[in-house]
Structure formats: structure tokens, C-alpha cells
Design a protein around this motif. Structure first.
Motif, PDB file in Angstrom:
ATOM      1  N   ALA A  98      -4.017   3.748   7.266  1.00  0.00           N
ATOM      2  CA  ALA A  98      -5.092   3.698   6.268  1.00  0.00           C
ATOM      3  C   ALA A  98      -6.314   4.376   6.881  1.00  0.00           C
ATOM      4  N   THR A  99      -6.748   5.450   6.279  1.00  0.00           N
ATOM      5  CA  THR A  99      -7.932   6.151   6.779  1.00  0.00           C
ATOM      6  C   THR A  99      -9.199   5.422   6.337  1.00  0.00           C
ATOM      7  N   ALA A 100     -10.331   5.794   6.941  1.00  0.00           N
ATOM      8  CA  ALA A 100     -11.625   5.201   6.544  1.00  0.00           C
ATOM      9  C   ALA A 100     -11.852   5.427   5.054  1.00  0.00           C
ATOM     10  N   HIS A 101     -11.453   6.621   4.587  1.00  0.00           N
ATOM     11  CA  HIS A 101     -11.655   6.980   3.188  1.00  0.00           C
ATOM     12  C   HIS A 101     -10.834   6.084   2.260  1.00  0.00           C
ATOM     13  N   VAL A 102      -9.579   5.870   2.604  1.00  0.00           N
ATOM     14  CA  VAL A 102      -8.726   5.014   1.769  1.00  0.00           C
ATOM     15  C   VAL A 102      -9.255   3.584   1.765  1.00  0.00           C
ATOM     16  N   ILE A 103      -9.680   3.103   2.924  1.00  0.00           N
ATOM     17  CA  ILE A 103     -10.218   1.738   3.013  1.00  0.00           C
ATOM     18  C   ILE A 103     -11.453   1.610   2.118  1.00  0.00           C
ATOM     19  N   ALA A 104     -12.315   2.626   2.142  1.00  0.00           N
ATOM     20  CA  ALA A 104     -13.523   2.601   1.306  1.00  0.00           C
ATOM     21  C   ALA A 104     -13.143   2.587  -0.175  1.00  0.00           C
ATOM     22  N   ARG A 105     -12.146   3.398  -0.528  1.00  0.00           N
ATOM     23  CA  ARG A 105     -11.760   3.463  -1.946  1.00  0.00           C
ATOM     24  C   ARG A 105     -11.135   2.154  -2.408  1.00  0.00           C
ATOM     25  N   LEU A 106     -10.325   1.534  -1.552  1.00  0.00           N
ATOM     26  CA  LEU A 106      -9.727   0.244  -1.932  1.00  0.00           C
ATOM     27  C   LEU A 106     -10.813  -0.820  -2.053  1.00  0.00           C
ATOM     28  N   ALA A 107     -11.771  -0.794  -1.110  1.00  0.00           N
ATOM     29  CA  ALA A 107     -12.820  -1.824  -1.118  1.00  0.00           C
ATOM     30  C   ALA A 107     -13.646  -1.746  -2.401  1.00  0.00           C
ATOM     31  N   HIS A 108     -13.811  -0.529  -2.926  1.00  0.00           N
ATOM     32  CA  HIS A 108     -14.689  -0.377  -4.089  1.00  0.00           C
ATOM     33  C   HIS A 108     -13.930  -0.156  -5.399  1.00  0.00           C
ATOM     34  N   GLY A 109     -12.626  -0.337  -5.326  1.00  0.00           N
ATOM     35  CA  GLY A 109     -11.843  -0.355  -6.559  1.00  0.00           C
ATOM     36  C   GLY A 109     -11.664   0.995  -7.228  1.00  0.00           C
ATOM     37  N   PHE A 110     -11.742   2.089  -6.468  1.00  0.00           N
ATOM     38  CA  PHE A 110     -11.510   3.403  -7.069  1.00  0.00           C
ATOM     39  C   PHE A 110     -10.081   3.490  -7.587  1.00  0.00           C
ATOM     40  N   ALA A 111      -9.906   4.324  -8.598  1.00  0.00           N
ATOM     41  CA  ALA A 111      -8.578   4.437  -9.213  1.00  0.00           C
ATOM     42  C   ALA A 111      -8.253   5.914  -9.394  1.00  0.00           C
ATOM     43  N   ASP A 112      -8.504   6.692  -8.355  1.00  0.00           N
ATOM     44  CA  ASP A 112      -8.423   8.145  -8.515  1.00  0.00           C
ATOM     45  C   ASP A 112      -7.174   8.782  -7.926  1.00  0.00           C
ATOM     46  N   ASP A 113      -6.252   7.994  -7.434  1.00  0.00           N
ATOM     47  CA  ASP A 113      -4.945   8.566  -7.096  1.00  0.00           C
ATOM     48  C   ASP A 113      -3.885   7.471  -7.190  1.00  0.00           C
ATOM     49  N   LEU A 114      -2.648   7.857  -6.978  1.00  0.00           N
ATOM     50  CA  LEU A 114      -1.549   6.921  -7.229  1.00  0.00           C
ATOM     51  C   LEU A 114      -1.582   5.724  -6.271  1.00  0.00           C
ATOM     52  N   LEU A 115      -1.949   5.969  -5.023  1.00  0.00           N
ATOM     53  CA  LEU A 115      -1.995   4.844  -4.078  1.00  0.00           C
ATOM     54  C   LEU A 115      -3.057   3.830  -4.531  1.00  0.00           C
ATOM     55  N   ALA A 116      -4.211   4.338  -4.935  1.00  0.00           N
ATOM     56  CA  ALA A 116      -5.305   3.448  -5.365  1.00  0.00           C
ATOM     57  C   ALA A 116      -4.913   2.653  -6.606  1.00  0.00           C
ATOM     58  N   THR A 117      -4.312   3.304  -7.591  1.00  0.00           N
ATOM     59  CA  THR A 117      -3.953   2.577  -8.821  1.00  0.00           C
ATOM     60  C   THR A 117      -2.810   1.597  -8.545  1.00  0.00           C
ATOM     61  N   THR A 118      -1.928   1.972  -7.642  1.00  0.00           N
ATOM     62  CA  THR A 118      -0.817   1.077  -7.291  1.00  0.00           C
ATOM     63  C   THR A 118      -1.369  -0.214  -6.702  1.00  0.00           C
ATOM     64  N   VAL A 119      -2.319  -0.102  -5.777  1.00  0.00           N
ATOM     65  CA  VAL A 119      -2.892  -1.297  -5.152  1.00  0.00           C
ATOM     66  C   VAL A 119      -3.677  -2.103  -6.183  1.00  0.00           C
ATOM     67  N   LEU A 120      -4.413  -1.411  -7.039  1.00  0.00           N
ATOM     68  CA  LEU A 120      -5.215  -2.130  -8.045  1.00  0.00           C
ATOM     69  C   LEU A 120      -4.341  -2.943  -8.992  1.00  0.00           C
ATOM     70  N   ALA A 121      -3.165  -2.433  -9.285  1.00  0.00           N
ATOM     71  CA  ALA A 121      -2.307  -3.097 -10.282  1.00  0.00           C
ATOM     72  C   ALA A 121      -1.397  -4.152  -9.666  1.00  0.00           C
ATOM     73  N   ALA A 122      -1.423  -4.284  -8.342  1.00  0.00           N
ATOM     74  CA  ALA A 122      -0.418  -5.118  -7.680  1.00  0.00           C
ATOM     75  C   ALA A 122      -0.823  -6.582  -7.592  1.00  0.00           C
ATOM     76  N   HIS A 123       0.200  -7.470  -7.608  1.00  0.00           N
ATOM     77  CA  HIS A 123      -0.021  -8.880  -7.288  1.00  0.00           C
ATOM     78  C   HIS A 123       0.463  -9.136  -5.868  1.00  0.00           C
ATOM     79  N   ALA A 124       1.174  -8.200  -5.317  1.00  0.00           N
ATOM     80  CA  ALA A 124       1.889  -8.409  -4.054  1.00  0.00           C
ATOM     81  C   ALA A 124       0.922  -8.447  -2.870  1.00  0.00           C
ATOM     82  N   PRO A 125       1.364  -9.017  -1.765  1.00  0.00           N
ATOM     83  CA  PRO A 125       0.532  -8.951  -0.554  1.00  0.00           C
ATOM     84  C   PRO A 125       0.330  -7.495  -0.128  1.00  0.00           C
ATOM     85  N   VAL A 126      -0.852  -7.219   0.397  1.00  0.00           N
ATOM     86  CA  VAL A 126      -1.166  -5.862   0.853  1.00  0.00           C
ATOM     87  C   VAL A 126      -1.514  -5.919   2.339  1.00  0.00           C
ATOM     88  N   ILE A 127      -0.835  -5.071   3.110  1.00  0.00           N
ATOM     89  CA  ILE A 127      -1.115  -4.981   4.554  1.00  0.00           C
ATOM     90  C   ILE A 127      -1.740  -3.615   4.807  1.00  0.00           C
TER      91      ILE A 127
END
Ligand code: CTP
Length: 409
Positions: A98-127
């Protein structure tokens, strides 16, 4: 190549989304994909565009036997909304690196690529397994973003110190695969620890009417109870959250019953009690209500400068739960105190008899905070936890409940 850790076998049969972002450490995710696949997991790799600059998607495809996904709108299953389908299907999401950029996008709920939307839509544990240059890791912006992810219940496998691709030495190197595998084994174990168990959680304040527009309430934010409901749901439980008025949204996958008064809370809890296998009484229930609430709005001019409200005691819901529970139903009480919370919790354990009391000190204005310092008190003794995000306190409480209930029902 070294063999996978034995714990990784717990991922057999699971649908694991392996998110890969653009760091040189992306090549290490290749080995993880191989080990997870060998352990029997279905591994769906989702790469960010920059990750594909470091490792070719074909490498992952060859090892996981599945096409790698990069695009938001070009996906496997056309019937489900493509950009969220994988998040909803995932049993586990692991982001390596996880790069600094990806961590920032996840922290702020961005939905601008498939990884971000996948995490936003998930109920599963995230590591999340960060890897980056040491100054970027140490930067307060990155640290604040990591803290946000932790507070939301994501697991962070902290990077290690060592020589970095830049030639610098410092913290930032992707954690050893063995540590990542241990985190996966732990997350998967916990994700099943309450599988099928019926859990009732109460949360938030109660509000006792004075008249149609005024209430007596308290400062409970509900955050602890909501975090517990969310952690129990993540552990596979069938969760009902009985909540007083809060500003919080019900965690995904949790059934919610809205109440206002202590008496409504009592009714809701007792209705669910016959089927409940664990009851967590995190709500701050009013001890007293207005004896005769007015049907009409009270007028200031009628009061002549002074109002007296007569209060009458509410029934103790926890006591009623203890009296009516089935044998084996695990009951947790909460004890918020400004004095000596552990002594008070011990007294409550003796007097009301729950299986566990969560004691916390509320003298230092902790209401509404995202962290808590609590002690678990049971007949076996007291376990004092350090100051932790509420999501982590909740996870540990869920572990205690799962241990007490034993294997899945
Ligand atoms: N509780 C309850 N019903 C009430 C009041 C409290 O079930 N009418 C539950 C809360 O949900 C919590 C626990 O009891 O789990 C602790 O409540 P608290 O009011 O602190 O305990 P008491 O024994 O009433 O102590 P105190 O005399 O300090 O109010």
C-alpha cells in the motif's frame, strides 16, 4: 522459495482480493499471490495503474489462474455493478504493497479506481501493508491517514526498518511475508469466530421525555456500541443493534432497532433475549425518567422562574437480562465511572452478575472520542488494556465473547 505459514491454510475456500499498488515492493505480492492460491484461496488481484508499471498483470494471472482486474468498468460479472461487485464478494482484502497515495485515498474515501471502490463496498476485513520511502512513512500526513484506517478497524501490518530501494536506510520496507501471512491467518480466524452466533448490542444514550419537545439524556455518542456491533458482524455474528438517538449510521450488515426511552430499550432487549447467545449492554441507560411527562409543551411563563421535575427510577435492564437469560447466554455490562471504574465494575459483577464488565474512566471528557482506555473485569480477574481506538477495543471484546462461547454454533 519458502513455504507458506501453516496459518494461511485458514484461507482455503475464501475469495481474497489482493490489491497491489505502485511500489517496487509489488514484486513481493507475486509470492503472496502464489502462496494464497496454493493454500486454497481464490485470489483476485486488483492492480492500480501504477502497480502495472512495476509488475505485469500476466505474472499474477499465471499464478492465480484468474485475469487481473485494473479497470473500474470492464469487469467479470456484468450483472452486478462492476465497480463494487468484488468488494461485496470478498471474504478478505489484502493490500500489498500500500503506497502513501493509496493509504491517503482509502482514508478519505476516494472512489476513483477499482481498488478504491472495491474497498469502499466491502464488509470484509481489510489488511493494509504499507511500503514507501522512509520520510513518506514518517510524514504526519501519512501517519494521520494510517490512524484513520486503524480507527475504522483496518489492520495495518507496519513496514519494517531496513535498506530501501532508494538506498536509504529506515522504516518503510514492506513487512516480511511471514508477518503478512500471520495477519491474514489472524483476520480469517477472527472473521469466523462468531459465525452464526446471535448477538444483541445496545448503544448510545436514552432520551426520557419531559414534554413533547424536551428530553433528559446523556453524553453517550454511541461510538463504542456501534464499534462492537461492527466487530461482531465482522466476526460472522448475526447482530442486532438496539440504539438510542445518535448521529451514527448502522454498520453494514447489522440489523438496527431504534429506541428512545429506557423502557423501549428494555422491551427491545427482552424481545430478542430468548434467541440471543450474547448480549452487550453498551447503552448509557437513564437511571431515572420524568414521572409524569407533559402531553403538551411546557410554557416558560407558567413556571415562574423555577421548575421541579419529579423523577422516578427506571427498571434495570441488565438485571432483567440476568434474570431471564438462557443458561450460556454471555452478558456484558459497561461501567462508566469518574471515580474508580475497576472497583465499581467489580462491585457490579458481584451485584448484577454479568459475565464481563467493561470498565472505563469517563472523568477526562472522553465522550465522543475515537479512543478509549478500558479494563475487562470478570470473575477471573481484571485485564487492563492500553488506550486504543474503539474499533480495537471492540475487536478485543468480541474475541473475549468468542472464547467464552467456544466454537461456531
Ligand atoms: N443499565 C441497564 N438499565 C438501567 C441502567 C443501566 O441495563 N436502567 C446497564 C447499562 O447498559 C450498563 C450498566 O447497566 O451496561 C451500567 O450502568 P450504571 O448505571 O453505570 O450502573 P449502576 O449499577 O446503575 O451504577 P450507578 O449507581 O453508578 O448508576
Amino acid at each position: 522459495m519458502t513455504a507458506a505459514r501453516p496459518g494461511l491454510e485458514r484461507s482455503r475456500g475464501l475469495f481474497v482480493v489482493l490489491g497491489v499498488s505502485g511500489s517496487i515492493a509489488a514484486y513481493k505480492a507475486v509470492e503472496l499471490a502464489r502462496r494464497l492460491t496454493q493454500a486454497g484461496a481464490t485470489v483476485q488481484v486488483v492492480m492500480t495503474r501504477s502497480a502495472a508499471e512495476f509488475v505485469r498483470p500476466l505474472t499474477f494471472q499465471a499464478l492465480t489462474y484468474r485475469p487481473v482486474e485494473l479497470e473500474m468498468f470492464g469487469q467479470l460479472d456484468d450483472r452486478a455493478a462492476g465497480h463494487v461487485a468484488m468488494g461485496q464478494q470478498a471474504d478478505l482484502i489484502v493490500i500489498v504493497p500500500a503506497t502513501a497515495h493509496v493509504i491517503a485515498r482509502l482514508a478519505h474515501g476516494f472512489a476513483d479506481d477499482l481498488l478504491a471502490t472495491t474497498v469502499l463496498a466491502a464488509h470484509a476485513p481489510v489488511i493494509v501493508c504499507p511500503a514507501m520511502e522512509t520520510h513518506m512513512w514518517a510524514n504526519p500526513a501519512t501517519q494521520a491517514n494510517v490512524a484513520i484506517l486503524r480507527e475504522r478497524g483496518m489492520r495495518i501490518v507496519a513496514p519494517e526498518a531496513g535498506e530501501l530501494a532508494s538506498g536509504l536506510v529506515g522504516q518503510g520496507r514492506l513487512a516480511a511475508l511471514e508477518r503478512i501471512e500471520d495477519a491474514i491467518a489472524e483476520a480469517v480466524g477472527e472473521a469466523r469466530s462468531l459465525a452464526g452466533r446471535r448477538v444483541v448490542v445496545t448503544a448510545g444514550p436514552t432520551a426520557e421525555p419531559i414534554d413533547p419537545v424536551r428530553v433528559i439524556s446523556n453524553r453517550s455518542s454511541g461510538k463504542m456500541g456501534y464499534a462492537i456491533a461492527s466487530a461482531a458482524q465482522a466476526a460472522g455474528a448475526d447482530v442486532t443493534l438496539i440504539s438510542g438517538p445518535t448521529a451514527l449510521a448502522a454498520p453494514a450488515g447489522v440489523r438496527q432497532v431504534q429506541i428512545e426511552t429506557a423502557s423501549e430499550l428494555r422491551e427491545a432487549v427482552l424481545a430478542l433475549l430468548p434467541d440471543a447467545e450474547a448480549v452487550v449492554m453498551a447503552a448509557a441507560v437513564a437511571d431515572y425518567r420524568v414521572a409524569e411527562p407533559s402531553d403538551v409543551k411546557l410554557k416558560k411563563r407558567d413556571a415562574r422562574g423555577e421548575v421541579t421535575l419529579r423523577l422516578t427510577e427506571n427498571a434495570d435492564v441488565l438485571k432483567a437480562v440476568m434474570a431471564k437469560r438462557r443458561p450460556g447466554t454471555f452478558v456484558v455490562g459497561f461501567k462508566a465511572e469518574t471515580g474508580d471504574p475497576v472497583a465499581e465494575a467489580t462491585r457490579m459483577l458481584r451485584e448484577k452478575g454479568p459475565d464481563l464488565v467493561v470498565a472505563n474512566d469517563v472523568s477526562a471528557g472522553v465522550f465522543g472520542a475515537d479512543t478509549d482506555t478500558v479494563t475487562f473485569v470478570s470473575v477471573d480477574g481484571a485485564e487492563a488494556l492500553p488506550r486504543l481506538p474503539k474499533a480495537e477495543v471492540a475487536r478485543r471484546l468480541v474475541q473475549r465473547i468468542a472464547q467464552a462461547l467456544g466454537g461456531a454454533s
